[in-house]
Scaffold this motif. Structure first.
Motif, PDB file in Angstrom:
ATOM      1  N   TYR A 102       0.822  -1.208   0.000  1.00 53.67           N
ATOM      2  CA  TYR A 102       0.000   0.000   0.000  1.00 53.67           C
ATOM      3  C   TYR A 102       0.860   1.265   0.000  1.00 53.67           C
ATOM      4  CZ  TYR A 102      -2.771   3.872   1.626  1.00 53.67           C
ATOM      5  OH  TYR A 102      -3.334   5.122   1.736  1.00 53.67           O
ATOM      6  N   GLU A 106       0.530   4.399  -2.458  1.00 56.44           N
ATOM      7  CA  GLU A 106       0.213   5.720  -1.903  1.00 56.44           C
ATOM      8  C   GLU A 106       1.231   6.766  -2.343  1.00 56.44           C
ATOM      9  OE1 GLU A 106      -1.174   6.733   2.468  1.00 56.44           O
ATOM     10  OE2 GLU A 106       1.025   6.681   2.376  1.00 56.44           O
ATOM     11  N   ILE A 112      -6.236  10.795  -3.530  1.00 57.12           N
ATOM     12  CA  ILE A 112      -6.450   9.864  -2.432  1.00 57.12           C
ATOM     13  C   ILE A 112      -7.796  10.180  -1.794  1.00 57.12           C
ATOM     14  CG2 ILE A 112      -5.561   8.977  -0.246  1.00 57.12           C
ATOM     15  CD1 ILE A 112      -2.781   9.895  -1.091  1.00 57.12           C
ATOM     16  N   THR A 223      -9.772   3.375   1.659  1.00 58.97           N
ATOM     17  CA  THR A 223      -9.007   4.390   0.931  1.00 58.97           C
ATOM     18  C   THR A 223      -8.990   4.017  -0.541  1.00 58.97           C
ATOM     19  OG1 THR A 223      -7.563   4.790   2.848  1.00 58.97           O
ATOM     20  CG2 THR A 223      -6.771   5.545   0.701  1.00 58.97           C
ATOM     21  N   LEU A 225      -7.213   4.930  -4.165  1.00 63.02           N
ATOM     22  CA  LEU A 225      -6.066   5.596  -4.767  1.00 63.02           C
ATOM     23  C   LEU A 225      -6.254   5.666  -6.277  1.00 63.02           C
ATOM     24  CD1 LEU A 225      -3.187   3.755  -2.841  1.00 63.02           C
ATOM     25  CD2 LEU A 225      -4.277   5.920  -2.234  1.00 63.02           C
TER      26      LEU A 225
END
Length: 285
Positions: A102, A106, A112, A223, A225
């Motif tokens: 991750y 990120e 995001i 989350t 992305l």
């Protein structure tokens, strides 16, 4: 975006290339595993960027897929680049595999999307807050491992000042801002830091008040992305007690994005949220 993609993103590109070769050869992952005497999970891990691949295994795949020499040269170079070490790999003993993957994604994300219902996202935490959280969930771990996890969380925040920085859209449940993690003084400083981050032009912060009742976020935090390169599809990361899980099938990602938009409609605006945080800071005094 940075001129040198992370090894994680390069592994993702490599996995996509190998999946393309497999599909062009009209073979399933199970068939490849059987012919090479590998486990099917090994094939899957390589194609989903959860595992690197060495050149001898890469050659076996090329031979099986009857790959042309030019393609072999190009993809072998990509594989070599993908095996380069990133800064977070020095903390390997302290990181779970999915979390390590991750971090790589990120670091390359252009946007995001964050929904948190329990604690603040790692990119928004102060070192005191992070320490309180990580100590609370790391019972039985060596002190040096706990310290490394805090260091990694803080190092991740370099993405906030990357050139260009990612656009961050964060939605928080009211409980996140009410929970006195680390005590009232730590929480007060955390909220002040949150105001500083939210003042950036690339950051949007919203809060879902308790009085909104049930909403699309009750299924859990997540989350999403998104990447600047259109060839890199978005991914979803859901953290958990035993590690994180990625969702990357288009229909899955779409479901999370729809949920995020629904949360935006029930949340306070960015300005209203900042006003709420100001009042919350006074309550912690």
């Amino acid at each position: 975006m940075s001129s040198k993609p992370s090894p994680t993103l390069l592994r993702r590109q490599l996995g996509a290339e190998l999946r393309r070769l497999r599909e062009a050869a009209r073979k399933t992952a199970a068939e490849v595993a059987a012919e090479l005497k590998w486990s099917e999970s090994k094939v899957s891990r390589i194609e989903t960027a959860n595992s690197s691949i060495r050149n001898p295994d890469l050659t076996k795949l090329f031979d099986l897929y009857q790959t042309a020499e030019a393609e072999r040269t190009r993809i072998t170079a990509l594989a070599t680049q993908s095996r380069q070490r990133a800064w977070w790999e020095a903390y390997g003993d302290a990181l779970l595999g999915a979390y390590e993957t991750y971090i790589g994604f990120e670091s390359e994300a252009a946007e995001i999307f964050i929904y948190d219902a329990v604690i603040l996202h790692g990119l928004l935490q102060t070192v005191e807050y992070a320490g309180a959280i990580i100590n609370s969930v790391s019972v039985g771990e060596r002190p040096d491992v706990v310290s490394q996890r805090v260091s990694v969380r803080m190092a991740r925040q370099a993405v906030l000042t990357r050139d260009p920085p990612p656009k961050i859209r964060a939605i928080l449940d009211e409980a996140v801002l009410k929970r006195a993690v680390g005590g009232t003084d730590v929480m007060k400083r955390q909220l002040m830091r949150l105001l500083e981050i939210a003042d950036r032009p690339t950051v949007t912060l919203q809060m879902v008040p308790f009085d909104r009742g049930a909403h699309r976020g009750v299924d859990g935090t997540f989350t999403v992305l998104e990447f600047a390169n259109e060839t890199e599809p978005p991914i979803v990361y859901c953290d958990g007690m035993t590690g994180g899980v990625f969702r990357n099938r288009p229909e899955e990602v779409r479901r999370y994005l729809v949920a995020f938009e629904s949360l935006r409609t029930v949340a306070l605006s960015h300005t209203e949220t900042l006003d709420y945080i100001q009042r919350a800071i006074r309550e912690f005094e």
